[in-house]
Design a protein around this motif. Structure first.
Motif, PDB file in Angstrom:
ATOM      1  N   CYS A 343       0.840  -1.194   0.000  1.00 23.39           N
ATOM      2  CA  CYS A 343       0.000   0.000   0.000  1.00 23.39           C
ATOM      3  C   CYS A 343       0.881   1.253   0.000  1.00 23.39           C
ATOM      4  N   GLU A 344       1.883   1.234   0.862  1.00 22.77           N
ATOM      5  CA  GLU A 344       2.785   2.367   0.993  1.00 22.77           C
ATOM      6  C   GLU A 344       3.516   2.626  -0.325  1.00 22.77           C
ATOM      7  N   GLN A 345       4.061   1.548  -0.882  1.00 22.42           N
ATOM      8  CA  GLN A 345       4.827   1.632  -2.115  1.00 22.42           C
ATOM      9  C   GLN A 345       3.967   2.149  -3.256  1.00 22.42           C
ATOM     10  N   PHE A 346       2.733   1.667  -3.253  1.00 22.18           N
ATOM     11  CA  PHE A 346       1.805   2.057  -4.305  1.00 22.18           C
ATOM     12  C   PHE A 346       1.541   3.566  -4.230  1.00 22.18           C
ATOM     13  N   ASN A 347       1.375   4.048  -2.996  1.00 20.45           N
ATOM     14  CA  ASN A 347       1.122   5.478  -2.817  1.00 20.45           C
ATOM     15  C   ASN A 347       2.328   6.311  -3.220  1.00 20.45           C
ATOM     16  N   ILE A 348       3.515   5.809  -2.895  1.00 17.13           N
ATOM     17  CA  ILE A 348       4.737   6.516  -3.281  1.00 17.13           C
ATOM     18  C   ILE A 348       4.817   6.628  -4.799  1.00 17.13           C
ATOM     19  N   ASN A 349       4.594   5.499  -5.463  1.00 21.12           N
ATOM     20  CA  ASN A 349       4.676   5.491  -6.917  1.00 21.12           C
ATOM     21  C   ASN A 349       3.676   6.439  -7.534  1.00 21.12           C
ATOM     22  N   ARG A 350       2.508   6.498  -6.907  1.00 20.45           N
ATOM     23  CA  ARG A 350       1.480   7.352  -7.458  1.00 20.45           C
ATOM     24  C   ARG A 350       1.876   8.816  -7.284  1.00 20.45           C
ATOM     25  N   ARG A 351       2.491   9.099  -6.148  1.00 26.05           N
ATOM     26  CA  ARG A 351       2.910  10.471  -5.899  1.00 26.05           C
ATOM     27  C   ARG A 351       3.983  10.889  -6.904  1.00 26.05           C
ATOM     28  N   ILE A 352       4.906   9.931  -7.182  1.00 29.67           N
ATOM     29  CA  ILE A 352       5.982  10.233  -8.124  1.00 29.67           C
ATOM     30  C   ILE A 352       5.415  10.521  -9.512  1.00 29.67           C
ATOM     31  N   SER A 353       4.477   9.689  -9.901  1.00 37.03           N
ATOM     32  CA  SER A 353       3.926   9.847 -11.248  1.00 37.03           C
ATOM     33  C   SER A 353       2.971  11.031 -11.314  1.00 37.03           C
ATOM     34  N   GLY A 354       2.929  11.799 -10.261  1.00 33.91           N
ATOM     35  CA  GLY A 354       2.122  13.009 -10.275  1.00 33.91           C
ATOM     36  C   GLY A 354       0.706  12.745  -9.814  1.00 33.91           C
ATOM     37  N   PRO A 355       0.015  13.793  -9.467  1.00 36.38           N
ATOM     38  CA  PRO A 355      -1.354  13.613  -9.003  1.00 36.38           C
ATOM     39  C   PRO A 355      -2.196  12.977 -10.101  1.00 36.38           C
ATOM     40  N   GLU A 356      -3.092  12.180  -9.644  1.00 40.74           N
ATOM     41  CA  GLU A 356      -3.968  11.446 -10.563  1.00 40.74           C
ATOM     42  C   GLU A 356      -4.482  12.378 -11.647  1.00 40.74           C
ATOM     43  N   LYS A 357      -3.950  12.174 -12.838  1.00 41.79           N
ATOM     44  CA  LYS A 357      -4.395  13.036 -13.924  1.00 41.79           C
ATOM     45  C   LYS A 357      -5.814  12.649 -14.309  1.00 41.79           C
ATOM     46  N   GLU A 358      -6.553  13.641 -14.606  1.00 42.15           N
ATOM     47  CA  GLU A 358      -7.915  13.388 -15.053  1.00 42.15           C
ATOM     48  C   GLU A 358      -7.855  12.475 -16.272  1.00 42.15           C
ATOM     49  N   PRO A 359      -8.386  11.275 -16.146  1.00 45.49           N
ATOM     50  CA  PRO A 359      -8.280  10.373 -17.305  1.00 45.49           C
ATOM     51  C   PRO A 359      -9.100  10.910 -18.472  1.00 45.49           C
ATOM     52  N   GLN A 360      -8.381  11.557 -19.391  1.00 44.61           N
ATOM     53  CA  GLN A 360      -9.075  12.147 -20.529  1.00 44.61           C
ATOM     54  C   GLN A 360      -9.643  11.065 -21.430  1.00 44.61           C
ATOM     55  N   PHE A 361      -8.974   9.933 -21.366  1.00 48.13           N
ATOM     56  CA  PHE A 361      -9.345   8.868 -22.285  1.00 48.13           C
ATOM     57  C   PHE A 361     -10.082   7.781 -21.538  1.00 48.13           C
ATOM     58  N   LYS A 362     -11.091   7.306 -22.164  1.00 44.29           N
ATOM     59  CA  LYS A 362     -11.721   6.116 -21.640  1.00 44.29           C
ATOM     60  C   LYS A 362     -11.297   4.981 -22.554  1.00 44.29           C
ATOM     61  N   PHE A 363     -10.669   3.994 -21.942  1.00 43.32           N
ATOM     62  CA  PHE A 363     -10.203   2.912 -22.812  1.00 43.32           C
ATOM     63  C   PHE A 363     -10.294   1.552 -22.128  1.00 43.32           C
ATOM     64  N   ILE A 364     -10.286   0.543 -22.956  1.00 42.71           N
ATOM     65  CA  ILE A 364     -10.172  -0.836 -22.475  1.00 42.71           C
ATOM     66  C   ILE A 364      -8.998  -1.449 -23.218  1.00 42.71           C
ATOM     67  N   TYR A 365      -8.124  -2.093 -22.469  1.00 36.06           N
ATOM     68  CA  TYR A 365      -6.955  -2.711 -23.083  1.00 36.06           C
ATOM     69  C   TYR A 365      -6.960  -4.184 -22.732  1.00 36.06           C
ATOM     70  N   PHE A 366      -6.603  -5.001 -23.685  1.00 36.30           N
ATOM     71  CA  PHE A 366      -6.508  -6.421 -23.388  1.00 36.30           C
ATOM     72  C   PHE A 366      -5.373  -7.047 -24.183  1.00 36.30           C
ATOM     73  N   ASN A 367      -4.609  -7.891 -23.509  1.00 41.32           N
ATOM     74  CA  ASN A 367      -3.507  -8.589 -24.157  1.00 41.32           C
ATOM     75  C   ASN A 367      -3.781 -10.085 -24.105  1.00 41.32           C
ATOM     76  N   HIS A 368      -3.950 -10.697 -25.252  1.00 43.85           N
ATOM     77  CA  HIS A 368      -4.257 -12.124 -25.280  1.00 43.85           C
ATOM     78  C   HIS A 368      -3.126 -12.981 -24.754  1.00 43.85           C
ATOM     79  N   MET A 369      -1.916 -12.441 -24.803  1.00 43.78           N
ATOM     80  CA  MET A 369      -0.764 -13.230 -24.389  1.00 43.78           C
ATOM     81  C   MET A 369      -0.749 -13.505 -22.901  1.00 43.78           C
TER      82      MET A 369
END
Lengths: 467, 655
Positions: A343-369
């Motif tokens: 949980c802690e690590q996840f929060n750190i990473n999120r802070r580094i990557s900047g505040p949650e950017k407003e997801p401008q894009f709505k998308f679905i991604y899928f990898n069959h592999m």
């Protein structure tokens, strides 16, 4: 390589019938070949209230259709039959074991409206889920004859069909993917280390899977088995336990706070409370590697905060209180610590990557592999309804594009302009599929294309995605 | 049995004529020389040092009984003390007269306890009333007083390594006054008091020089005090108390070594270990002051290993008395005729031997069951590398339960040392690059000790053998490899490619492709070109490896050529072209390569598209759609004409 196909997507509020399950049955023609014995063919029929003769009639009809189409294509008989009101799917799960599903078509009081393709895929999964808990049909037949088989089928499908919510099925259900929890290398290695150490000290444990926040981090099972187990965990087991968890957060902790062994670990399968003298040590059994070695395993699901671990133990072993207590005392504290680390690590990473950017894009991604799926369309997937942030009509377009992709093997890209100012883009590159929904008034094709390129460059820059 | 003895006497002792009524033997700790003085020197003085260079033989006049005899550093000047009033000097510098000259101590009525050389020409006289620091002027055959200090002295002790002289003062003798010497200067360090077990009444000399030793341990100077068991304090046994003597600041009591027994003891320091010999039990104990015990603020230490005798030693009799075929005879260990000197010297004057005491590490493997503690111990020893690597190999094959956490602990300890070295090395390189002018402190290149066990050591001596071993469960092998990678990551040490290769090889061997896939998904195996190529080679057995490999090449961002090759080999000519265009490198690619690939697909439309693309490129770059000679595309142009006709070729736009 661009294809534009404007499709109708009506936003009109009219009376609609959502798709729903009319009936579902399993039969084996070999069990009652003679006249008058037709009933014996039927192994399971839903709904159960239907009159016997009608059941026999419906089964007979299906048999006939399959036999008839076989004359045209001996190896590939009909898979579905579409009529005005409903659609029937035929699936031969194992040799001579047929599963049939009848779905009512969604209808709008207006002609010229298509059915919903995703349901096709849905069927296959069921069989596999049933394999997970029951083993194969023929195994059961060998073990206990028709009676055992019908008993088992009833027990399973009665429960399973309740968890099936056809009206809220969408593209994600088609993929049947696995959502992976994003994690840094070091924390991931810590989890590896934890799993390895537990497997070493509890030598009974054969496979382990690690999930956090209902997302997968590690699977010792093979991919196909994990896919089904993941489906079961996220749509059935976890939702059932989420309610008490939420309630329990404010209430004082479990009684075993004493002795400084504070931990939040508990069993989701098996004993609800280890302190209870009457606690039962029975765990659900699952079947894995059905292709070759066919293993039967106990499924122990143990959870601390938002981290859940599945331990799988050979079903031949009797699990007792001693084992559970050992597991609890070994795993509980470590897992609690690990969960807060993640949980802690996840929060750190999120802070580094900047505040949650407003997801401008709505998308679905899928990898069959690797079956990895990612969606910014779904707010939260619960057992009963999947909350999406877009209009169902757009979801239908996604389903249609997916169907188109399934038909060809090559990479392609489809851009659709929906009637409601939305653009829907589907991209397929190698084994990956990406669906983007853009809401840009007055945007032209070139702008949309550029926009998607930008999205790929920011969100998917670490994978090879041809554009 | 012999592999249980962890202490041994050196293989090649220094031999000298044994002490007798006509032969006096002296030992100089500074030069580690043994002097055998026959009949006061008249019939010869034989000096044996640790090597032949420092061995000398000469003759001097018998001017009375020799009390003390020592060379200055480098055998330049010999000093001989025969009376309590004066010291005699003889030049040994070539071209200087080989004549004796004598110097009396300057303090009246004082008697000289002894003297020590602090450099090649500086000497300190220690008298019962103080010290006198002189410079010897060999050409003038006189001494020049540099400094003196008056103080009552009971006895003295000199540590040649640090040039620190320790004086016992006061009536009880337990106040120690250290002096430090450095090129013609003498500085007084702060004095300190040794705590005596019981204070005698009336006061009398209670601290004997026999119970004090001075040695450097882990580059720090310590005064070791052998505190005998006293009935009054009710302590269970004798102790060795260590006083840390820093260059600056006050001396503090820092460590207590519990001996748990009583009797006669002697001290040595070997490889930074304190060795305590116990005569009555004929055994020795070793202590490592850096090995932390769990209890207390003051470091109280128990022996690292169980008490054990020094490895039995046999003497080969030589000389005219011994027949050549005579079998070697066992040497009496812990003999009362032994004298022990710091740091690691044992002398048997009656037999004429000087040994260096040595620690053998191999036996400690069996004696120290706690692997974490064993590693702590081994990492601080001098010749530890091979022993540590053998511990690693051993622990991986033992197969104890709960082994994995032990493995993790050991890896962490190794990598801690490894990381410290890497950091020091990096700091040094950075300091060198920034220019020597800037750095005020002169950086020394960090010394790579044997305790630095790097990845290639682990790979060569431990891991590659281990993964090949039969009968080890693959689950355990993978767990161990991952544990090592985890540990390296924890210390932020970049993992070498061959370790990843080992992981992949093991996973592939056991068909654990999905596991491999997950590791790659979480970037546990870091991206590199070799790794991507390795993945490509796995494609035939595990198709998803293709995607994984391409992703990795993409992330590397320096592997665009490789990506193109991969796509072309898959006949994805258009894909390759679009990719190279997206990275903006399409002006530099070889047209022939793409046209070749397009031809191979037998897809004429594809060929047309590719051909047209290059025509347009030619047009843009050179203003002419035709191909250059050097591009070797004539064959493809011909094919194009043949399939699509001459007219399909792009025309030069005519203005």
């Amino acid at each position: 390589m661009l294809m534009i196909s404007p499709r109708m997507a009506s936003g009109m509020q009219e009376k609609q019938y959502t798709p729903s399950l009319l009936s579902f049955f399993i039969y084996n023609p070999k069990f009652g070949p003679r006249e008058g014995e037709e009933e014996k063919k039927i192994l399971f029929y839903h709904p159960i209230e239907i009159e016997k003769n009608e059941k026999i009639r419906n089964v007979g009809l299906c048999e006939a259709i399959v036999q008839f189409t076989r004359t045209f294509s001996p190896t590939n008989p009909a898979k579905s039959l579409h009529t005005q009101k409903n659609r029937q799917f035929f699936h031969e799960a194992e040799e001579n074991y047929w599963m049939v599903m009848v779905v009512r078509n969604p209808m709008v009081e207006k002609p010229n409206k298509d059915g919903k393709p995703p349901t096709v895929e849905y069927q296959e999964e069921e069989i596999i889920v049933s394999n997970l808990f029951n083993g194969t049909f023929s195994r059961a037949f060998e073990a206990g004859g028709v009676e055992l088989l019908t008993q088992k089928l009833e027990k399973f499908f009665y429960r399973y069909l309740q968890t099936l919510h056809l009206q809220s099925c969408d593209l994600l259900d088609v993929f049947g993917g696995i959502s992976f929890f994003p994690l840094d290398k070091m924390t991931y290695l810590k989890i590896q280390s934890f799993v390895n150490r537990v497997e070493e000290s509890l030598s009974l444990v054969k496979y382990t899977a690690f999930l956090y926040n209902d997302q997968l981090i590690w699977s010792g099972l093979e991919q196909d088995d994990m896919r089904i187990l993941y489906k079961y965990l996220t749509t059935s087991l976890f939702p059932r336990h989420s309610e008490p968890e939420l309630a329990g957060r404010d209430s004082p902790l479990r009684p075993e706070v004493a002795g400084n062994l504070l931990h939040y670990g508990r069993f989701l399968t098996g004993p609800a409370n280890l302190k209870d003298p009457d606690a039962k040590f029975r765990f659900p059994r699952i079947f894995v590697n059905t292709e070759d070695s066919y293993e039967e395993l106990h499924l122990i699901v143990y959870k601390a905060m938002t981290a859940a671990v599945c331990f799988m133990v050979n079903a031949a072993v009797d699990l007792n209180r001693e084992f559970c207590e050992q597991l609890d005392s070994l795993v509980g504290p470590q897992l609690t610590l690990l969960a807060s680390d993640i949980c802690e690590q996840f929060n750190i990473n999120r802070r580094i990557s900047g505040p949650e950017k407003e997801p401008q894009f709505k998308f679905i991604y899928f990898n069959h592999m690797n079956l990895a799926e990612k969606s910014t369309i779904h707010m939260r997937k619960t057992a009963s309804v999947s909350l999406t942030s877009v209009h169902p009509d757009l979801m239908k377009i996604l389903g249609d594009i997916n169907c188109d992709f399934a038909r060809v093997n090559e990479d392609e890209e489809i851009i659709v302009k929906a009637m409601t100012d939305y653009w829907v883009v589907g991209k397929k590159s190698d084994q990956r599929e990406l669906y983007v929904i853009l809401n840009q008034k007055n945007a032209n094709l070139i702008e949309v294309n550029e926009e998607v390129k930008r999205l790929c460059a920011t969100q998917f820059n670490n994978i090879f995605f041809l554009d | 049995m012999s592999d249980e003895f962890y202490l041994e006497l050196s293989e090649n002792p220094v031999q000298f004529e044994n002490a007798s009524s006509v032969n006096n033997v002296f030992f100089d700790e500074a030069n580690k020389q043994v002097f055998a003085v026959r009949s006061g020197g008249a019939t010869g003085v034989v000096v044996k040092g640790p090597d032949d260079k420092s061995s000398v033989a000469f003759r001097m006049d018998d001017k009375g009984e020799v009390k003390c005899i020592k060379f200055s550093l480098g055998n330049k000047i010999l000093a001989v003390q025969r009376t309590t009033k004066s010291v005699d000097f003889i030049n040994f510098i070539p071209d200087y007269p080989h004549l004796e000259f004598s110097h009396e101590c300057k303090t009246k009525n004082a008697s000289i306890l002894g003297f020590c050389w602090t450099s090649w020409n500086e000497v300190v006289f220690v008298t019962d009333q103080g010290i006198e620091f002189y410079q010897v002027l060999p050409d003038k055959r006189t001494l020049k007083l540099l400094k003196s200090q008056s103080i009552n002295v009971n006895w003295y002790m000199y540590c040649p390594e640090t040039a620190v002289l320790l004086l016992s003062t006061t009536v009880q003798g337990n106040v120690l006054q250290p002096f430090a010497f450095k090129s013609a200067t003498m500085s007084k360090m702060s004095k300190f008091e040794i705590e005596l077990p019981a204070v005698p009444k009336p006061a009398k000399l209670s601290l004997s020089e026999r119970d004090i030793a001075v040695a450097t341990i882990y580059d720090q100077l310590y005064v070791m005090y052998l505190k005998h068991h006293s009935r009054a304090t009710n302590s269970p046994g004798a102790e060795v108390v260590l006083y840390h003597l820093p260059r600056e600041g006050t001396c503090r009591k820092t460590h207590v070594l519990k001996l748990n027994t009583t009797g006669k003891f002697a001290l040595n320091v070997v490889d930074n270990l304190v060795v305590v010999h116990h005569q009555s039990s004929q055994s020795s104990l070793i202590y490592d002051i850096k090995l932390r015990e769990l209890d207390g603020a003051l470091n109280v230490h128990q022996p690292v290993l169980p008490a054990q005798s020094i490895n039995p030693y046999k003497i080969h009799l030589t000389g005219p008395a011994a027949a050549p075929s005579q079998a070697p005879v066992p040497c009496e260990l812990y003999s009362s005729s032994w004298s022990v000197f710091q740091p690691d010297i044992i002398i048997s004057a009656s037999e004429g031997y000087l040994w260096y005491l040595q620690v053998k590490l191999q036996p400690t493997l069996k004696l120290l069951r706690d692997k974490g503690k064993l590693m702590d111990f081994l990492l601080r020893r001098r010749d530890c590398k091979m022993v540590i690597l053998s511990v690693c190999s051993q622990m991986l094959t033992e197969g104890d339960k709960g082994n994995l956490s032990v493995v993790a602990t050991v890896f962490d300890k190794l990598n801690q040392v490894y990381k410290e070295y890497l950091d020091a090395e990096q700091a040094y390189t950075a300091a060198m690059e920034s220019g020597p002018s800037r750095s005020s402190t002169s950086y020394k290149r960090p010394v790579r000790t044997q305790a630095v066990i790097d990845q290639s050591d682990m790979y060569t001596h431990v891991l590659s053998d281990f993964t090949e071993k039969k009968g080890v469960k693959h689950k355990f092998i993978i767990a161990v490899l991952m544990e090592y990678i985890r540990s390296l990551n924890q210390f932020q040490i970049p993992v070498q490619h061959y370790l990843y290769e080992l992981v992949i090889k093991t996973l592939v061997q056991h068909n654990l492709f999905y596991m491999l896939h997950q590791f790659l998904q979480y970037h546990v195996l870091s991206d590199s070109k070799p790794l991507a190529c390795l993945l490509l080679s796995l494609e035939s057995t595990y198709p998803p490896a293709h995607q994984l490999s391409l992703d990795m090449l993409k992330r590397l961002s320096t592997a665009n050529d490789e990506i193109v090759e991969v796509l072309l080999s898959k006949q994805q000519v258009l894909g390759a072209l679009r990719f190279i265009r997206s990275v903006g490198a399409h002006d530099n690619i070889s047209a022939r390569k793409f046209l070749d690939a397009a031809r191979q697909t037998n897809d004429t439309m594809l060929f047309y598209t590719i051909f047209r693309f290059f025509e347009q490129r030619n047009m843009r770059l050179r203003g002419n759609p035709g191909f250059n000679q050097g591009e070797h595309c004539e064959e493809h142009v011909a094919y194009f004409k043949q399939v699509f006709g001459e007219n399909a070729l792009m025309k030069l736009a005519t203005a």
